[in-house]
Design a protein around this motif. Sequence first.
Motif, PDB file in Angstrom:
ATOM      1  N   HIS A   1       0.808  -1.224   0.000  1.00  0.00           N
ATOM      2  CA  HIS A   1       0.000   0.000   0.000  1.00  0.00           C
ATOM      3  C   HIS A   1       0.840   1.272   0.000  1.00  0.00           C
ATOM      4  O   HIS A   1       0.393   2.315   0.460  1.00  0.00           O
ATOM      5  CB  HIS A   1      -0.981   0.001   1.164  1.00  0.00           C
ATOM      6  CG  HIS A   1      -1.879  -1.182   1.176  1.00  0.00           C
ATOM      7  ND1 HIS A   1      -2.945  -1.303   0.332  1.00  0.00           N
ATOM      8  CD2 HIS A   1      -1.841  -2.328   1.882  1.00  0.00           C
ATOM      9  CE1 HIS A   1      -3.536  -2.455   0.537  1.00  0.00           C
ATOM     10  NE2 HIS A   1      -2.878  -3.102   1.478  1.00  0.00           N
ATOM     11  N   VAL A   2       2.056   1.192  -0.503  1.00  0.00           N
ATOM     12  CA  VAL A   2       2.929   2.360  -0.606  1.00  0.00           C
ATOM     13  C   VAL A   2       2.968   2.786  -2.071  1.00  0.00           C
ATOM     14  O   VAL A   2       3.241   1.972  -2.949  1.00  0.00           O
ATOM     15  CB  VAL A   2       4.355   2.028  -0.117  1.00  0.00           C
ATOM     16  CG1 VAL A   2       5.273   3.219  -0.309  1.00  0.00           C
ATOM     17  CG2 VAL A   2       4.324   1.599   1.338  1.00  0.00           C
ATOM     18  N   PRO A   3       2.679   4.056  -2.365  1.00  0.00           N
ATOM     19  CA  PRO A   3       2.712   4.502  -3.761  1.00  0.00           C
ATOM     20  C   PRO A   3       4.101   4.325  -4.376  1.00  0.00           C
ATOM     21  O   PRO A   3       5.113   4.524  -3.716  1.00  0.00           O
ATOM     22  CB  PRO A   3       2.361   5.991  -3.674  1.00  0.00           C
ATOM     23  CG  PRO A   3       1.669   6.151  -2.362  1.00  0.00           C
ATOM     24  CD  PRO A   3       2.288   5.122  -1.454  1.00  0.00           C
ATOM     25  N   LEU A   4       4.112   3.934  -5.650  1.00  0.00           N
ATOM     26  CA  LEU A   4       5.368   3.811  -6.382  1.00  0.00           C
ATOM     27  C   LEU A   4       5.796   5.188  -6.891  1.00  0.00           C
ATOM     28  O   LEU A   4       4.957   6.052  -7.148  1.00  0.00           O
ATOM     29  CB  LEU A   4       5.202   2.862  -7.566  1.00  0.00           C
ATOM     30  CG  LEU A   4       4.879   1.415  -7.225  1.00  0.00           C
ATOM     31  CD1 LEU A   4       4.576   0.629  -8.495  1.00  0.00           C
ATOM     32  CD2 LEU A   4       6.020   0.778  -6.463  1.00  0.00           C
ATOM     33  N   THR A   5       7.071   5.369  -7.070  1.00  0.00           N
ATOM     34  CA  THR A   5       7.617   6.626  -7.577  1.00  0.00           C
ATOM     35  C   THR A   5       7.326   6.766  -9.064  1.00  0.00           C
ATOM     36  O   THR A   5       7.471   5.808  -9.824  1.00  0.00           O
ATOM     37  CB  THR A   5       9.147   6.664  -7.356  1.00  0.00           C
ATOM     38  OG1 THR A   5       9.396   6.556  -5.954  1.00  0.00           O
ATOM     39  CG2 THR A   5       9.762   7.946  -7.895  1.00  0.00           C
ATOM     40  N   ARG A   6       6.918   7.955  -9.475  1.00  0.00           N
ATOM     41  CA  ARG A   6       6.696   8.236 -10.895  1.00  0.00           C
ATOM     42  C   ARG A   6       7.992   8.722 -11.524  1.00  0.00           C
ATOM     43  O   ARG A   6       8.688   9.574 -10.955  1.00  0.00           O
ATOM     44  CB  ARG A   6       5.631   9.312 -11.065  1.00  0.00           C
ATOM     45  CG  ARG A   6       5.393   9.642 -12.513  1.00  0.00           C
ATOM     46  CD  ARG A   6       4.367  10.734 -12.666  1.00  0.00           C
ATOM     47  NE  ARG A   6       4.172  11.027 -14.087  1.00  0.00           N
ATOM     48  CZ  ARG A   6       3.292  11.880 -14.540  1.00  0.00           C
ATOM     49  NH1 ARG A   6       2.519  12.537 -13.703  1.00  0.00           N
ATOM     50  NH2 ARG A   6       3.176  12.087 -15.827  1.00  0.00           N
ATOM     51  N   PHE A   7       8.310   8.182 -12.710  1.00  0.00           N
ATOM     52  CA  PHE A   7       9.486   8.600 -13.450  1.00  0.00           C
ATOM     53  C   PHE A   7       9.061   9.259 -14.754  1.00  0.00           C
ATOM     54  O   PHE A   7       7.962   9.011 -15.250  1.00  0.00           O
ATOM     55  CB  PHE A   7      10.404   7.401 -13.725  1.00  0.00           C
ATOM     56  CG  PHE A   7      11.041   6.872 -12.475  1.00  0.00           C
ATOM     57  CD1 PHE A   7      12.197   7.454 -11.976  1.00  0.00           C
ATOM     58  CD2 PHE A   7      10.475   5.828 -11.774  1.00  0.00           C
ATOM     59  CE1 PHE A   7      12.778   6.990 -10.809  1.00  0.00           C
ATOM     60  CE2 PHE A   7      11.043   5.352 -10.610  1.00  0.00           C
ATOM     61  CZ  PHE A   7      12.200   5.932 -10.122  1.00  0.00           C
ATOM     62  N   ASP A   8       9.940  10.098 -15.298  1.00  0.00           N
ATOM     63  CA  ASP A   8       9.619  10.842 -16.509  1.00  0.00           C
ATOM     64  C   ASP A   8       9.923  10.090 -17.796  1.00  0.00           C
ATOM     65  O   ASP A   8       9.460  10.487 -18.854  1.00  0.00           O
ATOM     66  CB  ASP A   8      10.375  12.174 -16.521  1.00  0.00           C
ATOM     67  CG  ASP A   8       9.881  13.103 -15.417  1.00  0.00           C
ATOM     68  OD1 ASP A   8       8.680  13.060 -15.093  1.00  0.00           O
ATOM     69  OD2 ASP A   8      10.704  13.861 -14.879  1.00  0.00           O
ATOM     70  N   ASP A   9      10.717   9.016 -17.712  1.00  0.00           N
ATOM     71  CA  ASP A   9      11.047   8.273 -18.936  1.00  0.00           C
ATOM     72  C   ASP A   9      11.399   6.826 -18.621  1.00  0.00           C
ATOM     73  O   ASP A   9      11.657   6.468 -17.471  1.00  0.00           O
ATOM     74  CB  ASP A   9      12.177   8.949 -19.706  1.00  0.00           C
ATOM     75  CG  ASP A   9      13.420   9.133 -18.875  1.00  0.00           C
ATOM     76  OD1 ASP A   9      13.970   8.127 -18.384  1.00  0.00           O
ATOM     77  OD2 ASP A   9      13.867  10.288 -18.723  1.00  0.00           O
ATOM     78  N   ALA A  10      11.414   6.003 -19.656  1.00  0.00           N
ATOM     79  CA  ALA A  10      11.676   4.573 -19.512  1.00  0.00           C
ATOM     80  C   ALA A  10      13.077   4.302 -18.986  1.00  0.00           C
ATOM     81  O   ALA A  10      13.287   3.352 -18.222  1.00  0.00           O
ATOM     82  CB  ALA A  10      11.463   3.874 -20.848  1.00  0.00           C
TER      83      ALA A  10
END
Length: 55
Positions: free
Chosen positions: A3-12
């Motif tokens: 239940h911990v949000p994953l980090t968002r990244f800007d590119d692959a």
Amino acid sequence: MDHVPLTRFDDAEALASAESGWYVDAATGAVEIKTASVSTDRGSTVELVRGGAGR
């Protein structure tokens, strides 16, 4: 995970070098999600929430 949000990244590329996280391919709208290893002997769920918590 847990239940911990994953980090968002800007590119692959940034996602590929991370242990876990996600990013949206702007060209296709596809979301790629990467998690730490999970056992296949139990279920797991990924919840996508539009407009949810940010980075």
